[in-house]
Design a protein around this motif. Structure first.
Motif, PDB file in Angstrom:
ATOM      1  N   HIS A 195      55.366 154.816  19.709  1.00 12.03           N
ATOM      2  CA  HIS A 195      56.495 155.739  19.850  1.00 12.03           C
ATOM      3  C   HIS A 195      56.178 156.929  20.747  1.00 12.03           C
ATOM      4  O   HIS A 195      57.022 157.819  20.901  1.00 12.03           O
ATOM      5  N   ASN A 196      55.009 156.936  21.367  1.00 11.02           N
ATOM      6  CA  ASN A 196      54.663 157.972  22.351  1.00 11.02           C
ATOM      7  C   ASN A 196      55.273 157.558  23.693  1.00 11.02           C
ATOM      8  O   ASN A 196      54.826 156.598  24.325  1.00 11.02           O
ATOM      9  N   ALA A 197      56.283 158.274  24.143  1.00  8.00           N
ATOM     10  CA  ALA A 197      57.019 157.875  25.352  1.00  8.00           C
ATOM     11  C   ALA A 197      56.123 157.779  26.579  1.00  8.00           C
ATOM     12  O   ALA A 197      56.371 156.957  27.472  1.00  8.00           O
ATOM     13  N   SER A 198      55.065 158.586  26.633  1.00  6.38           N
ATOM     14  CA  SER A 198      54.193 158.572  27.811  1.00  6.38           C
ATOM     15  C   SER A 198      53.349 157.297  27.907  1.00  6.38           C
ATOM     16  O   SER A 198      52.817 156.984  28.976  1.00  6.38           O
ATOM     17  N   LYS A 199      53.219 156.558  26.806  1.00  4.50           N
ATOM     18  CA  LYS A 199      52.414 155.324  26.808  1.00  4.50           C
ATOM     19  C   LYS A 199      53.151 154.154  27.462  1.00  4.50           C
ATOM     20  O   LYS A 199      52.522 153.200  27.922  1.00  4.50           O
ATOM     21  N   GLY A 200      54.460 154.173  27.441  1.00  2.52           N
ATOM     22  CA  GLY A 200      55.239 153.164  28.134  1.00  2.52           C
ATOM     23  C   GLY A 200      55.478 151.875  27.385  1.00  2.52           C
ATOM     24  O   GLY A 200      55.986 150.907  27.969  1.00  2.52           O
ATOM     25  N   PHE A 201      55.143 151.835  26.105  1.00  6.00           N
ATOM     26  CA  PHE A 201      55.370 150.594  25.352  1.00  6.00           C
ATOM     27  C   PHE A 201      56.824 150.443  24.932  1.00  6.00           C
ATOM     28  O   PHE A 201      57.347 149.321  24.877  1.00  6.00           O
ATOM     29  N   LEU A 202      57.460 151.546  24.617  1.00  7.53           N
ATOM     30  CA  LEU A 202      58.855 151.539  24.177  1.00  7.53           C
ATOM     31  C   LEU A 202      59.643 152.432  25.136  1.00  7.53           C
ATOM     32  O   LEU A 202      59.476 153.651  25.140  1.00  7.53           O
ATOM     33  N   VAL A 203      60.480 151.815  25.965  1.00  4.06           N
ATOM     34  CA  VAL A 203      61.233 152.540  26.985  1.00  4.06           C
ATOM     35  C   VAL A 203      62.710 152.223  26.815  1.00  4.06           C
ATOM     36  O   VAL A 203      63.104 151.048  26.819  1.00  4.06           O
ATOM     37  N   ASN A 204      63.512 153.266  26.641  1.00  5.17           N
ATOM     38  CA  ASN A 204      64.956 153.090  26.419  1.00  5.17           C
ATOM     39  C   ASN A 204      65.225 152.132  25.262  1.00  5.17           C
ATOM     40  O   ASN A 204      66.120 151.269  25.327  1.00  5.17           O
ATOM     41  N   ASP A 205      64.414 152.278  24.213  1.00  2.00           N
ATOM     42  CA  ASP A 205      64.543 151.457  22.996  1.00  2.00           C
ATOM     43  C   ASP A 205      64.350 149.959  23.282  1.00  2.00           C
ATOM     44  O   ASP A 205      64.883 149.115  22.588  1.00  2.00           O
ATOM     45  N   GLN A 206      63.526 149.673  24.294  1.00  2.00           N
ATOM     46  CA  GLN A 206      63.270 148.293  24.706  1.00  2.00           C
ATOM     47  C   GLN A 206      61.760 148.044  24.763  1.00  2.00           C
ATOM     48  O   GLN A 206      61.007 148.888  25.241  1.00  2.00           O
ATOM     49  N   ILE A 207      61.328 146.870  24.270  1.00  5.38           N
ATOM     50  CA  ILE A 207      59.902 146.544  24.216  1.00  5.38           C
ATOM     51  C   ILE A 207      59.707 145.090  24.665  1.00  5.38           C
ATOM     52  O   ILE A 207      60.587 144.239  24.473  1.00  5.38           O
ATOM     53  N   TYR A 208      58.569 144.843  25.304  1.00  2.00           N
ATOM     54  CA  TYR A 208      58.206 143.486  25.722  1.00  2.00           C
ATOM     55  C   TYR A 208      56.928 143.073  24.992  1.00  2.00           C
ATOM     56  O   TYR A 208      55.886 143.732  25.121  1.00  2.00           O
ATOM     57  N   ILE A 209      57.030 142.002  24.225  1.00  3.32           N
ATOM     58  CA  ILE A 209      55.902 141.472  23.459  1.00  3.32           C
ATOM     59  C   ILE A 209      55.593 140.074  23.994  1.00  3.32           C
ATOM     60  O   ILE A 209      56.511 139.301  24.290  1.00  3.32           O
ATOM     61  N   GLY A 210      54.310 139.732  24.143  1.00  6.39           N
ATOM     62  CA  GLY A 210      54.004 138.441  24.751  1.00  6.39           C
ATOM     63  C   GLY A 210      52.731 137.811  24.254  1.00  6.39           C
ATOM     64  O   GLY A 210      51.957 138.405  23.489  1.00  6.39           O
ATOM     65  N   VAL A 211      52.503 136.586  24.722  1.00  9.78           N
ATOM     66  CA  VAL A 211      51.273 135.864  24.420  1.00  9.78           C
ATOM     67  C   VAL A 211      50.916 135.002  25.625  1.00  9.78           C
ATOM     68  O   VAL A 211      51.797 134.414  26.266  1.00  9.78           O
ATOM     69  N   ASP A 212      49.640 134.973  25.970  1.00 14.54           N
ATOM     70  CA  ASP A 212      49.093 134.050  26.965  1.00 14.54           C
ATOM     71  C   ASP A 212      48.178 133.079  26.227  1.00 14.54           C
ATOM     72  O   ASP A 212      47.163 133.503  25.660  1.00 14.54           O
ATOM     73  N   ILE A 213      48.514 131.796  26.218  1.00 14.99           N
ATOM     74  CA  ILE A 213      47.681 130.781  25.572  1.00 14.99           C
ATOM     75  C   ILE A 213      46.848 130.112  26.655  1.00 14.99           C
ATOM     76  O   ILE A 213      47.401 129.473  27.557  1.00 14.99           O
ATOM     77  N   SER A 214      45.532 130.247  26.591  1.00 13.66           N
ATOM     78  CA  SER A 214      44.678 129.740  27.667  1.00 13.66           C
ATOM     79  C   SER A 214      44.123 128.350  27.389  1.00 13.66           C
ATOM     80  O   SER A 214      43.966 127.543  28.310  1.00 13.66           O
ATOM     81  N   ILE A 215      43.798 128.045  26.125  1.00 17.58           N
ATOM     82  CA  ILE A 215      43.248 126.735  25.773  1.00 17.58           C
ATOM     83  C   ILE A 215      43.885 126.259  24.470  1.00 17.58           C
ATOM     84  O   ILE A 215      44.016 127.028  23.510  1.00 17.58           O
ATOM     85  N   VAL A 216      44.270 124.989  24.449  1.00 12.83           N
ATOM     86  CA  VAL A 216      44.822 124.360  23.243  1.00 12.83           C
ATOM     87  C   VAL A 216      44.189 122.978  23.105  1.00 12.83           C
ATOM     88  O   VAL A 216      43.950 122.295  24.094  1.00 12.83           O
TER      89      VAL A 216
END
Length: 313
Positions: free
Chosen positions: A286-307
């Motif tokens: 919730h720290n606006a300067s960190k850039g994780f939550l901008v305009n109440d919008q967030i991007y969450i992801g996963v990179d799967i390298s080996i299965v």
């Protein structure tokens, strides 16, 4: 005529090795270079008991592999069970005699696996048994004597599987979940829609106000393994992946590397959930300067390298 393939060599041994299970590991270089730490077979039955093969990097000598046989049977619970048996562990060559060791087994609650900590050196494996990045391991079990009743179903032939390690580029295995109006999320848990990588469907599971020891102080984030999209055996799936919350301002993303053997357990699906309770502190989120939550919008992801994938031979 050229040499037979390892697959054909293994198939030719199944009739004479009725109490053996063979695991052809396709992608041995990923184990030898420590991209993965271990390979394990599906569960198989001999003399009414379930077993599993495990090949891993040796803890004592980094240039060796260890090979153990584990009992995985649900009947082997509590403190009073024991199983005595004889077993042979080895590697299948394209031609010539096997490389093998004959051992006496005695497993109980305190010792559920047995084998050799320094089974074979990387050098010997590469020079004598590695073919097109594949190697065939096996265990043959006999004279099984449990101290509890079992239903013995005689085997008419041995069993075999191909365990394959597949490496993906981020372009083919990256999933990003865009969440708008993040502050309006009600409830503790939220899930993305499912996506497919390798043999299974997956989804991201997020607790915006934390879960476990992250409750009230962190965003919790996990990868969940759902059902299979292939017709192969429904055993465990190894996944090596990176969970991410994206920094929308500076690209200084919050990332955590994970590896986990995702079981297939319809009775308790939570066994197939793995990530971090304390993935991202709420103060940073919730720290606006960190850039994780901008305009109440967030991007969450996963990179799967080996299965890993498994199929019967």
């Amino acid at each position: 005529m050229g040499l037979p393939s390892l697959e054909d060599t293994i198939k030719a041994k199944l009739k004479e090795r009725k109490n053996a299970h063979f695991m052809l590991v396709d992608g041995m270089s990923k184990l030898l270079t420590e991209k993965v730490k271990n390979c394990q077979s599906v569960d198989f039955q001999v003399s009414g008991i379930k077993w599993r093969l495990v090949i891993r990097l040796s803890k004592g000598r980094k240039d060796h592999l260890s090979f153990v046989l584990e009992i995985t049977d649900e009947k082997c619970t509590g403190s009073n069970w024991e199983v005595k048996f004889n077993f042979k562990i080895g590697i299948v060559p394209q031609t010539g005699p096997d490389y093998c060791f004959v051992l006496v087994g005695h497993q109980n609650e305190k010792q559920r696996s047995q084998g050799l900590a320094n089974f074979i050196s990387h050098k010997d494996l590469k020079e004598r048994f590695l073919v097109n990045d594949k190697a065939g391991f096996y265990a043959e079990i006999s004279d099984v004597q449990p101290n509890f009743p079992v239903t013995r179903i005689p085997r008419t032939m041995g069993t075999a599987e191909r365990f394959k390690l597949i490496e993906f580029s981020p372009r083919n295995s990256r999933f990003t979940w865009k969440i708008t109006q993040f502050s309006s999320f009600d409830g503790e848990e939220h899930s993305s829609y499912e996506f497919t990588v390798g043999p299974r469907r997956w989804k991201l599971v997020m607790y915006p106000k934390g879960n476990g020891d992250g409750k009230g102080n962190s965003l919790s984030l996990y990868l969940f393994a759902s059902d299979y999209v292939t017709n192969g055996p429904k055993g465990g799936t190894l996944a090596i992946y990176k969970l991410r919350v994206l920094d929308q301002l500076h690209r200084n993303h919050c990332e955590t590397d994970c590896r986990y053997w995702f079981p297939y357990n319809p009775v308790d699906p939570m066994d197939s959930l793995w990530g971090r309770h304390k993935f991202l502190p709420l103060e940073e989120l919730h720290n606006a300067s960190k850039g994780f939550l901008v305009n109440d919008q967030i991007y969450i992801g996963v990179d799967i390298s080996i299965v890993s994938t498994t199929e019967y031979l």
